[in-house]
Scaffold this active site. Structure first.
Site, PDB file in Angstrom:
ATOM      1  N   GLU A   1      -7.497  31.744 -39.124  1.00 16.48           N
ATOM      2  CA  GLU A   1      -7.246  32.397 -38.029  1.00 16.48           C
ATOM      3  C   GLU A   1      -8.486  32.266 -36.925  1.00 16.48           C
ATOM      4  O   GLU A   1      -9.493  33.114 -37.153  1.00 16.48           O
ATOM      5  CB  GLU A   1      -7.169  33.892 -38.289  1.00 16.48           C
ATOM      6  CG  GLU A   1      -5.925  34.234 -39.493  1.00 16.48           C
ATOM      7  CD  GLU A   1      -5.146  35.511 -38.941  1.00 16.48           C
ATOM      8  OE1 GLU A   1      -4.056  35.618 -38.662  1.00 16.48           O
ATOM      9  OE2 GLU A   1      -6.024  36.622 -39.151  1.00 16.48           O
TER      10      GLU A   1
ATOM     11  N   HIS B   1     -10.231  39.671 -42.914  1.00 20.55           N
ATOM     12  CA  HIS B   1      -9.775  39.345 -41.449  1.00 20.55           C
ATOM     13  C   HIS B   1     -10.899  39.616 -40.509  1.00 20.55           C
ATOM     14  O   HIS B   1     -11.811  40.443 -40.770  1.00 20.55           O
ATOM     15  CB  HIS B   1      -8.862  40.649 -41.284  1.00 20.55           C
ATOM     16  CG  HIS B   1      -8.159  40.175 -39.837  1.00 20.55           C
ATOM     17  ND1 HIS B   1      -8.543  40.432 -38.650  1.00 20.55           N
ATOM     18  CD2 HIS B   1      -6.513  39.745 -39.826  1.00 20.55           C
ATOM     19  CE1 HIS B   1      -7.622  39.856 -37.787  1.00 20.55           C
ATOM     20  NE2 HIS B   1      -6.491  39.555 -38.610  1.00 20.55           N
TER      21      HIS B   1
END
Ligand code: PGA
Length: 221
Positions: A147, A98
């Site tokens: 993302e 992430h």
């Protein structure tokens, strides 16, 4: 009907009682939704995995659990780390790469590859996050979440068309089977992403903290 992954990333939020309340509310709101083609995965902080696991069993909820991180090391003298064997007691998935961890915890590609190896060793499926098509994806990854950093927590998602183009190109360049989109997904915009031919689900941060909103995301996807 294609398979869709709808994943909640709670980040560093919620106490044990808040997590139990969320699951009860979610069960009530989600009762009518059609989830046959949808894999629902909640990724809470480590501290909440045991409590959620037993609540899921008690409530006979169809949701699966994922961790938000994994140690790059195996069991042993690594203070503060949570390893794959420990995670596997409670979860089937793990988020790796992430952008918040790459930025705040300075995680490098080399560390991420070690985390992927540990996930594999303990039969955890990595949900590997990339920030764009140029982010490297370790070999053998099945699920990638695209993302873009500008879209995370900003209320400013990527366009569904661009997210679809990026997902297509990731699939062409790698062996990845599923590409999810993440970044400011809500119940209002989720269908625009999930209907794209190369997008196989969504990774939801802020909007997943509310059980009712997350149930709506699943219904609308
Ligand atoms: P957001 O976060 O939905 O709050 O934008 C997504 C993520 O970081 O996974």
């Amino acid at each position: 009907m294609k398979k869709l992954f709808i994943i909640a990333n709670w980040k560093s939020n919620k106490t044990a009682s808040e997590a139990k309340e969320w699951l009860q509310e979610f069960q009530i709101s989600n009762v009518k939704s059609q989830i046959s083609n949808k894999e629902i995965i909640i990724c809470p902080p480590f501290t909440l995995l045991p409590i959620l696991k037993s609540s899921i069993i008690n409530l006979k909820s169809p949701v699966k659990l994922g961790a938000q991180d994994i140690s790059p090391f195996d069991e042993g003298a690594y203070t503060g780390e949570v390893n794959g064997r420990q995670i596997k007691e409670f979860a089937d998935y793990v988020i790796i790469g992430h952008s918040e961890r790459r930025t705040h915890l300075k995680e490098t590609d080399e560390i991420l590859v070690r985390k992927v190896e540990m996930a594999r060793k303990y039969s955890l499926t990595p949900i590997f996050c990339v920030q764009g098509e140029s982010t490297s994806v370790p070999s053998g990854i099945e699920i990638v979440a695209y993302e873009p950093v500008f879209a995370i927590g900003s209320g400013n998602p990527d366009t569904p068309e661009n997210a679809n183009t990026v997902s297509d190109s990731i699939k062409q360049k790698t062996q990845v089977q599923y590409v999810l989109y993440g970044g400011s997904v809500t119940s209002q915009n989720v269908s625009q992403f999930s209907q794209q031919p190369h997008i196989d689900g969504v990774l939801v941060g802020g909007a997943s903290l509310d059980a009712d909103e997350f149930a709506k995301i699943i219904q609308n996807a």
